[in-house]
Enzyme design. Sequence first.
Site: not given
Length: 328
Positions: A194, A252
């Site tokens: 992330k 992400k």
Amino acid sequence: MLSRPRRNRSSAAVRNLVRETELTAGHLVQPIFLMPDAGARLPIPSLPGTYRLGIDEVLREIEDCRKVGLASFMMFPAVPEEHKDKTGTYATSEENFYLHAARAIKDRFPDVCLISDAALDPYSSDGHDGVVIDGKIHNDESLKLLDAMAVAQARAGFDVIGPSDMMDGRVGSIRRALDSEGLTDTGIMAYTAKYASAFYGPFRDALDSAPRQLADVPSDKKTYQMDPANAREALREGALDAAEGADFLMVKPALNYLDIIWRLHDAHSLPIAAYHVSGECAMLLAAADKGWLDYEQAATEALLSIRRAGADVIISYFAKDFARWNAK
């Protein structure tokens, strides 16, 4: 002998025969923003077509999605300020509307896959994914809170826990907490890579979850989310999450990190998830609104690129529309 690759592009039927990448509604997850007001349906101006919904509207939305073949949903809570504090205690409260909503969804639609968000930022008065102590995000103290949150979510009916916090060791800690409570069938979709990205703006608008501008608290998440310049680091994170018991590895954002999706896909046998985030979708929607792009064609191409890079699961605000376009 002259080779003519165009022969395999000569008609739609031929192109379908040789198509390398398959994308169906079964690969997609629809995000849902949940509000405590049961009848709420409030638009998110920075992400057109997406709404903050109360549970009554969520149930209608899931019913509509099921009609076009979508069966997986990831839910995020828009928590009112009066329920936020330094340690996110509302996350495990018996009064938490998020947990009540999960029970209602699984009662009405027991066959859907419901994925949680496990991080402190929706519940924290500081807006961070971990607990802030003396001006720093404290990793190990955060794990205790995340463990309790994950157990509460699993008991409420979530099939998969999504730890989005990027605290070190959280996958193993959550796995042990779930197993110790007999919740061994609950999966973990680790936010493995992330990144500290510029593309989360509309999401933070939807949840009012941006880090607070306070003198003693960091105003960004760069001390725990990954540096966009790094790729090898994602492989290290993937190896750790896999060893700690993750059931999925997530990247992400997605479109700016297709190389990371591919690296993790190439390195691991676990399913790879990719989050096609709010800013990535909002840019395309804005261009389509101007008439500069065809929404259906561009959104489909974007999703195909994520799938082609190696994602087994794609979380996208375009999921419902894609499923609708392809429902026959």
